[in-house]
Motif scaffolding. Structure first.
Motif, PDB file in Angstrom:
ATOM      1  N   THR A  84       0.813  -1.163  -0.137  1.00 27.36           N
ATOM      2  CA  THR A  84       0.008  -0.258   0.073  1.00 27.36           C
ATOM      3  C   THR A  84       0.712   1.217  -0.042  1.00 27.36           C
ATOM      4  N   THR A  85       2.142   0.967  -0.162  1.00 28.94           N
ATOM      5  CA  THR A  85       3.023   2.246   0.242  1.00 28.94           C
ATOM      6  C   THR A  85       3.783   2.761  -1.032  1.00 28.94           C
ATOM      7  N   ASP A  86       3.807   2.206  -2.066  1.00 29.34           N
ATOM      8  CA  ASP A  86       4.824   2.696  -3.226  1.00 29.34           C
ATOM      9  C   ASP A  86       3.734   3.568  -4.295  1.00 29.34           C
ATOM     10  N   THR A  87       3.809   4.925  -4.021  1.00 26.77           N
ATOM     11  CA  THR A  87       2.800   5.814  -4.709  1.00 26.77           C
ATOM     12  C   THR A  87       2.969   5.524  -6.078  1.00 26.77           C
ATOM     13  N   SER A  88       4.328   5.456  -6.686  1.00 21.92           N
ATOM     14  CA  SER A  88       4.539   5.308  -8.087  1.00 21.92           C
ATOM     15  C   SER A  88       3.742   4.028  -8.583  1.00 21.92           C
ATOM     16  N   MET A  89       4.095   2.795  -8.119  1.00 24.65           N
ATOM     17  CA  MET A  89       3.594   1.502  -8.339  1.00 24.65           C
ATOM     18  C   MET A  89       2.095   1.732  -8.282  1.00 24.65           C
ATOM     19  N   LEU A  90       1.184   2.387  -7.405  1.00 19.40           N
ATOM     20  CA  LEU A  90      -0.058   2.489  -7.012  1.00 19.40           C
ATOM     21  C   LEU A  90      -0.731   3.437  -8.080  1.00 19.40           C
ATOM     22  N   THR A  91      -0.166   4.463  -8.290  1.00 20.79           N
ATOM     23  CA  THR A  91      -0.834   5.278  -9.308  1.00 20.79           C
ATOM     24  C   THR A  91      -0.447   4.822 -10.830  1.00 20.79           C
ATOM     25  N   ALA A  92       0.628   4.056 -10.912  1.00 20.11           N
ATOM     26  CA  ALA A  92       0.811   3.726 -12.397  1.00 20.11           C
ATOM     27  C   ALA A  92      -0.456   2.677 -12.732  1.00 20.11           C
ATOM     28  N   CYS A  93      -0.529   1.771 -11.765  1.00 22.04           N
ATOM     29  CA  CYS A  93      -1.291   0.510 -11.856  1.00 22.04           C
ATOM     30  C   CYS A  93      -2.809   1.134 -12.136  1.00 22.04           C
ATOM     31  N   GLY A  94      -2.987   2.124 -11.277  1.00 23.28           N
ATOM     32  CA  GLY A  94      -4.471   2.861 -10.946  1.00 23.28           C
ATOM     33  C   GLY A  94      -4.765   3.297 -12.461  1.00 23.28           C
ATOM     34  N   ASN A  95      -3.860   4.160 -12.899  1.00 26.26           N
ATOM     35  CA  ASN A  95      -4.069   4.732 -13.968  1.00 26.26           C
ATOM     36  C   ASN A  95      -3.983   3.764 -15.363  1.00 26.26           C
ATOM     37  N   ASP A  96      -3.145   2.884 -15.498  1.00 22.60           N
ATOM     38  CA  ASP A  96      -2.777   1.998 -16.682  1.00 22.60           C
ATOM     39  C   ASP A  96      -3.778   0.785 -16.758  1.00 22.60           C
ATOM     40  N   LEU A  97      -3.981   0.280 -15.470  1.00 22.95           N
ATOM     41  CA  LEU A  97      -4.719  -1.191 -15.415  1.00 22.95           C
ATOM     42  C   LEU A  97      -5.951  -1.171 -14.578  1.00 22.95           C
ATOM     43  N   GLY A  98      -6.019  -0.079 -13.900  1.00 20.25           N
ATOM     44  CA  GLY A  98      -7.256   0.087 -12.990  1.00 20.25           C
ATOM     45  C   GLY A  98      -7.158  -0.281 -11.588  1.00 20.25           C
ATOM     46  N   PHE A  99      -7.729   0.703 -10.580  1.00 15.65           N
ATOM     47  CA  PHE A  99      -7.655   0.625  -9.276  1.00 15.65           C
ATOM     48  C   PHE A  99      -7.637  -1.219  -8.744  1.00 15.65           C
ATOM     49  N   ASP A 100      -8.571  -1.657  -9.225  1.00 13.55           N
ATOM     50  CA  ASP A 100      -8.936  -2.952  -8.875  1.00 13.55           C
ATOM     51  C   ASP A 100      -7.818  -3.726  -8.871  1.00 13.55           C
ATOM     52  N   HIS A 101      -6.793  -3.491  -9.677  1.00  7.95           N
ATOM     53  CA  HIS A 101      -5.617  -4.541  -9.827  1.00  7.95           C
ATOM     54  C   HIS A 101      -4.534  -3.952  -9.177  1.00  7.95           C
ATOM     55  N   ILE A 102      -4.570  -2.892  -8.108  1.00 11.45           N
ATOM     56  CA  ILE A 102      -3.343  -2.304  -7.756  1.00 11.45           C
ATOM     57  C   ILE A 102      -2.510  -3.311  -6.800  1.00 11.45           C
ATOM     58  N   PHE A 103      -3.322  -4.313  -6.125  1.00 10.50           N
ATOM     59  CA  PHE A 103      -2.502  -5.403  -5.309  1.00 10.50           C
ATOM     60  C   PHE A 103      -2.326  -6.689  -5.865  1.00 10.50           C
ATOM     61  N   GLU A 104      -3.262  -7.161  -6.898  1.00  4.71           N
ATOM     62  CA  GLU A 104      -2.959  -8.272  -7.645  1.00  4.71           C
ATOM     63  C   GLU A 104      -1.695  -8.093  -8.663  1.00  4.71           C
ATOM     64  N   ARG A 105      -1.390  -7.011  -8.974  1.00  5.51           N
ATOM     65  CA  ARG A 105       0.005  -7.037  -9.757  1.00  5.51           C
ATOM     66  C   ARG A 105       1.207  -7.042  -8.899  1.00  5.51           C
ATOM     67  N   GLN A 106       0.961  -6.370  -7.869  1.00  6.48           N
ATOM     68  CA  GLN A 106       2.233  -6.686  -6.955  1.00  6.48           C
ATOM     69  C   GLN A 106       2.410  -7.867  -6.430  1.00  6.48           C
ATOM     70  N   VAL A 107       1.432  -8.353  -5.969  1.00  4.19           N
ATOM     71  CA  VAL A 107       1.285 -10.113  -5.770  1.00  4.19           C
ATOM     72  C   VAL A 107       2.025 -10.998  -6.938  1.00  4.19           C
ATOM     73  N   GLU A 108       1.376 -10.487  -8.127  1.00  5.25           N
ATOM     74  CA  GLU A 108       2.300 -11.258  -9.338  1.00  5.25           C
ATOM     75  C   GLU A 108       3.579 -11.073  -9.349  1.00  5.25           C
ATOM     76  N   ALA A 109       4.123  -9.435  -9.263  1.00  6.43           N
ATOM     77  CA  ALA A 109       5.567  -9.484  -9.272  1.00  6.43           C
ATOM     78  C   ALA A 109       6.554  -9.803  -8.071  1.00  6.43           C
ATOM     79  N   LEU A 110       6.037  -9.559  -6.830  1.00  9.18           N
ATOM     80  CA  LEU A 110       6.770  -9.957  -5.559  1.00  9.18           C
ATOM     81  C   LEU A 110       6.537 -11.300  -5.008  1.00  9.18           C
ATOM     82  N   GLY A 111       5.454 -11.998  -5.263  1.00 14.61           N
ATOM     83  CA  GLY A 111       5.143 -13.153  -4.599  1.00 14.61           C
ATOM     84  C   GLY A 111       5.658 -14.478  -5.091  1.00 14.61           C
ATOM     85  N   ARG A 112       5.879 -15.241  -4.055  1.00  2.06           N
ATOM     86  CA  ARG A 112       6.427 -16.509  -4.599  1.00  2.06           C
ATOM     87  C   ARG A 112       5.850 -17.383  -3.659  1.00  2.06           C
TER      88      ARG A 112
END
Length: 197
Positions: A84-112
């Motif tokens: 919830t803390t990276d404003t660049s990540m949150l705003t880029a995803c919110g703008n480009d993919l939609g607010f619904d995906h702001i956590f999903e995209r980070q889980v995909e990138a960072l989760g194992r």
């Protein structure tokens, strides 16, 4: 009729006390199972990823900080992150993919596999939390959540689900941070970093 601040004060604390008591009675086993999952993840070099909206975003950051820095004792860092803390990540995803995906995209990138994806949603119906947990599940990541109001759409999605027995958002949030603090303390104890008193 004039506002009786003292009566209101007492009523709010009585409401808090009632929900705390009901939470204590209803979540013993789910809490123990959640703790075991978190310990398994940490011991396996995994991490805990916390996320939520509004007050739940603040709780996500709070709990990640307690684990990464310390809760009660001087000890090695515990791998935890708030999504919830990276404003660049949150705003880029919110703008480009939609607010619904702001956590999903980070889980995909960072989760194992071996990590824990930990959603916080008082209603259990926050779409961005649900999508992140669905993504985590598809990746073999353990799913966990704190909720209230019957759990909304989280039952069956979060493997470890703690539902506060209340429909009042403020009471649910109060229990979430209390449960989170108990979890942080229990993790330190289970890992041998603190003594049980």
């Amino acid at each position: 009729m004039p506002f009786d601040a003292l009566a209101f004060y007492r009523a709010e604390l009585n409401s808090h006390r009632a929900v705390a008591g009901a939470t204590q009675e209803s979540l013993v086993q789910p809490f123990a199972e959640l703790l075991a999952a978190c310990i398994a993840s940490i011991k396996g070099n995994g991490k805990l990823m916390f996320f939520g909206n509004g007050g739940s975003a603040a709780d996500a950051q709070h709990l990640a900080a307690e684990l990464t820095i310390r809760y009660k004792t001087e000890r090695p860092a515990i791998a935890a992150i708030a999504l919830t803390t990276d404003t660049s990540m949150l705003t880029a995803c919110g703008n480009d993919l939609g607010f619904d995906h702001i956590f999903e995209r980070q889980v995909e990138a960072l989760g194992r596999p071996g990590d824990v994806a930990f959603g916080l949603s008082t209603s259990g119906s926050s779409r961005n939390v649900l999508l992140a947990l669905k993504k985590a599940k598809s990746m073999g990541i353990v799913t966990a959540a704190f909720s209230g109001k019957g759990g909304g759409q989280l039952p069956g999605l979060a493997e470890h689900l703690l539902v506060v027995p209340s429909d009042v958002t403020a009471r649910i949030q109060e229990m979430h941070i209390t449960l989170g603090h108990i979890l942080c303390a229990a993790i330190e104890i289970e890992l041998g970093f603190a003594e049980h008193r």
